[in-house]
Design a protein around this motif. Structure first.
Motif, PDB file in Angstrom:
ATOM      1  N   GLN A  28      -8.118   5.348  -7.402  1.00  0.00           N
ATOM      2  CA  GLN A  28      -9.326   4.783  -8.017  1.00  0.00           C
ATOM      3  C   GLN A  28      -8.962   4.026  -9.289  1.00  0.00           C
ATOM      4  OE1 GLN A  28     -11.630   8.471  -8.200  1.00  0.00           O
ATOM      5  NE2 GLN A  28     -13.174   7.529  -6.874  1.00  0.00           N
ATOM      6  N   LYS A  29      -8.046   4.568 -10.068  1.00  0.00           N
ATOM      7  CA  LYS A  29      -7.578   3.891 -11.286  1.00  0.00           C
ATOM      8  C   LYS A  29      -6.885   2.580 -10.938  1.00  0.00           C
ATOM      9  CE  LYS A  29      -6.945   8.156 -13.891  1.00  0.00           C
ATOM     10  NZ  LYS A  29      -5.975   9.099 -14.453  1.00  0.00           N
ATOM     11  N   THR A  30      -6.091   2.610  -9.873  1.00  0.00           N
ATOM     12  CA  THR A  30      -5.410   1.387  -9.436  1.00  0.00           C
ATOM     13  C   THR A  30      -6.420   0.329  -9.002  1.00  0.00           C
ATOM     14  OG1 THR A  30      -3.458   2.633  -8.752  1.00  0.00           O
ATOM     15  CG2 THR A  30      -3.747   0.447  -7.771  1.00  0.00           C
ATOM     16  N   PHE A  31      -7.409   0.727  -8.214  1.00  0.00           N
ATOM     17  CA  PHE A  31      -8.451  -0.212  -7.780  1.00  0.00           C
ATOM     18  C   PHE A  31      -9.174  -0.807  -8.981  1.00  0.00           C
ATOM     19  CE2 PHE A  31      -9.300   1.985  -3.398  1.00  0.00           C
ATOM     20  CZ  PHE A  31      -8.074   1.541  -2.944  1.00  0.00           C
ATOM     21  N   TYR A  32      -9.468   0.018  -9.974  1.00  0.00           N
ATOM     22  CA  TYR A  32     -10.141  -0.450 -11.183  1.00  0.00           C
ATOM     23  C   TYR A  32      -9.275  -1.492 -11.898  1.00  0.00           C
ATOM     24  CZ  TYR A  32     -12.314  -0.461 -15.779  1.00  0.00           C
ATOM     25  OH  TYR A  32     -12.897  -0.856 -16.962  1.00  0.00           O
ATOM     26  N   LYS A  33      -7.975  -1.210 -12.018  1.00  0.00           N
ATOM     27  CA  LYS A  33      -7.051  -2.157 -12.665  1.00  0.00           C
ATOM     28  C   LYS A  33      -7.005  -3.477 -11.894  1.00  0.00           C
ATOM     29  CE  LYS A  33      -4.016   1.337 -14.647  1.00  0.00           C
ATOM     30  NZ  LYS A  33      -2.689   1.975 -14.560  1.00  0.00           N
ATOM     31  N   TYR A  58       0.850  -1.184   0.000  1.00  0.00           N
ATOM     32  CA  TYR A  58       0.000   0.000   0.000  1.00  0.00           C
ATOM     33  C   TYR A  58       0.887   1.235   0.000  1.00  0.00           C
ATOM     34  CZ  TYR A  58      -3.739  -3.196   1.600  1.00  0.00           C
ATOM     35  OH  TYR A  58      -4.634  -4.207   1.729  1.00  0.00           O
ATOM     36  N   PRO A  59       0.398   2.342  -0.547  1.00  0.00           N
ATOM     37  CA  PRO A  59       1.207   3.566  -0.556  1.00  0.00           C
ATOM     38  C   PRO A  59       1.591   3.993   0.864  1.00  0.00           C
ATOM     39  CG  PRO A  59      -0.669   3.791  -2.023  1.00  0.00           C
ATOM     40  CD  PRO A  59      -0.874   2.511  -1.258  1.00  0.00           C
ATOM     41  N   LEU A  60       2.828   4.399   1.001  1.00  0.00           N
ATOM     42  CA  LEU A  60       3.379   4.761   2.302  1.00  0.00           C
ATOM     43  C   LEU A  60       2.538   5.826   3.008  1.00  0.00           C
ATOM     44  CD1 LEU A  60       5.736   4.378   4.295  1.00  0.00           C
ATOM     45  CD2 LEU A  60       7.017   6.056   2.968  1.00  0.00           C
ATOM     46  N   LYS A  84     -10.628   9.247   2.641  1.00  0.00           N
ATOM     47  CA  LYS A  84     -11.373   9.816   1.516  1.00  0.00           C
ATOM     48  C   LYS A  84     -11.991   8.754   0.615  1.00  0.00           C
ATOM     49  CE  LYS A  84      -8.443  13.888   1.451  1.00  0.00           C
ATOM     50  NZ  LYS A  84      -7.411  14.615   0.749  1.00  0.00           N
ATOM     51  N   LEU A  85     -11.507   7.513   0.729  1.00  0.00           N
ATOM     52  CA  LEU A  85     -11.995   6.433  -0.132  1.00  0.00           C
ATOM     53  C   LEU A  85     -11.645   5.102   0.517  1.00  0.00           C
ATOM     54  CD1 LEU A  85     -13.054   5.492  -3.013  1.00  0.00           C
ATOM     55  CD2 LEU A  85     -10.656   5.547  -3.717  1.00  0.00           C
ATOM     56  N   ILE A  86     -12.544   4.151   0.424  1.00  0.00           N
ATOM     57  CA  ILE A  86     -12.258   2.796   0.885  1.00  0.00           C
ATOM     58  C   ILE A  86     -12.420   1.862  -0.299  1.00  0.00           C
ATOM     59  CG2 ILE A  86     -12.932   0.901   2.418  1.00  0.00           C
ATOM     60  CD1 ILE A  86     -13.943   3.009   4.393  1.00  0.00           C
ATOM     61  N   GLY A  87     -11.386   1.098  -0.567  1.00  0.00           N
ATOM     62  CA  GLY A  87     -11.388   0.120  -1.651  1.00  0.00           C
ATOM     63  C   GLY A  87     -10.565  -1.071  -1.207  1.00  0.00           C
ATOM     64  N   HIS A  88      -9.485  -1.326  -1.902  1.00  0.00           N
ATOM     65  CA  HIS A  88      -8.578  -2.403  -1.497  1.00  0.00           C
ATOM     66  C   HIS A  88      -7.846  -2.036  -0.210  1.00  0.00           C
ATOM     67  CE1 HIS A  88      -8.907  -4.974  -5.109  1.00  0.00           C
ATOM     68  NE2 HIS A  88      -9.311  -3.837  -5.653  1.00  0.00           N
ATOM     69  N   TRP A  89      -7.775  -0.756   0.087  1.00  0.00           N
ATOM     70  CA  TRP A  89      -7.259  -0.228   1.345  1.00  0.00           C
ATOM     71  C   TRP A  89      -7.924   1.128   1.589  1.00  0.00           C
ATOM     72  CZ3 TRP A  89      -3.986  -0.563  -2.954  1.00  0.00           C
ATOM     73  CH2 TRP A  89      -3.582   0.645  -3.519  1.00  0.00           C
ATOM     74  N   LYS A  90      -7.694   1.701   2.752  1.00  0.00           N
ATOM     75  CA  LYS A  90      -8.227   3.033   3.047  1.00  0.00           C
ATOM     76  C   LYS A  90      -7.295   4.076   2.437  1.00  0.00           C
ATOM     77  CE  LYS A  90     -10.983   2.065   7.100  1.00  0.00           C
ATOM     78  NZ  LYS A  90     -11.320   2.453   8.472  1.00  0.00           N
ATOM     79  N   VAL A  91      -7.903   5.001   1.710  1.00  0.00           N
ATOM     80  CA  VAL A  91      -7.146   5.992   0.950  1.00  0.00           C
ATOM     81  C   VAL A  91      -7.309   7.358   1.608  1.00  0.00           C
ATOM     82  CG1 VAL A  91      -6.859   7.068  -1.317  1.00  0.00           C
ATOM     83  CG2 VAL A  91      -7.553   4.653  -1.152  1.00  0.00           C
TER      84      VAL A  91
END
Length: 191
Positions: A157-162, A126-128, A142-149
């Motif tokens: 969001q583009k990464t999650f989509y990929k 995950y990003p540092l 600000k966003l929850i997907g594969h991790w909390k952003v």
């Protein structure tokens, strides 16, 4: 080949496709022992096959009914762990700054102490800055997907989509009879 190898392969496709295809450093998922009773044989079999691709699977946690598996691309994980900023975060948790095996052993111990140690995001690639904000609770998610952003929402969001597209593609190919090993080989030759 172990009896449950195809079921295990389906779990790998569902929970770790971006890692297997080289888009993500690592994945973490739980399997139920009743679904894959020969999970140890499966781990041995897949580790033997994955070795040539620099991918490994290990058990991070085990209980009576399930196993928490960690699948990772070794070179990518070593690269992340070579970052001094990452070690600034891991140091207070007494991680040994040694070989990868000892670091993962310590992560296992941390999972025994804390059900979900927050630094695990570093081990998942995950990003540092998101890991730091998550650990410090220093700002609003600000966003929850594969991790909390916490930052860089648009790019994430583009990464999650990929990742989601990758998982669907891998699952489809597996359900059509292609092996996970062939998919990994294909992704390596494409890059």
């Amino acid at each position: 080949m172990p009896e449950s190898a195809l079921t295990f392969q389906e779990k790998l496709a569902l929970y770790s496709a971006p890692t297997l295809i080289g888009m993500k450093t690592a994945s973490l998922f739980r399997i139920q022992k009743k679904d894959i009773p020969d999970y140890e044989e499966c781990l041995h079999y897949f580790n033997q096959q994955f070795k040539k691709y620099g991918i490994q699977i290990c058990i991070l946690q085990e209980n009576k009914s399930s196993v928490l598996l960690y699948i990772y691309e070794s070179a990518s994980l070593v690269h992340i762990l070579s970052n001094p900023l990452v070690w600034d975060i891991l140091k207070p948790f007494h991680y040994p700054n040694q070989d990868l095996t000892k670091v993962l052993e310590h992560l296992r111990k941390r999972l025994l102490e804390d059900e979900f140690p927050h630094e695990i995001g570093l081990f998942l690639g995950y990003p540092l800055y998101d890991v730091i904000h998550f650990m410090n609770k220093s700002c609003k998610c600000k966003l929850i997907g594969h991790w909390k952003v916490y930052c860089n929402v648009k790019n994430t969001q583009k990464t999650f989509y990929k990742y989601n597209c990758c998982t669907k593609m891998v699952q489809k190919r597996i359900s059509n009879g292609e092996s996970i090993f062939r998919l990994i080989e294909r992704s390596m030759t494409a890059s």
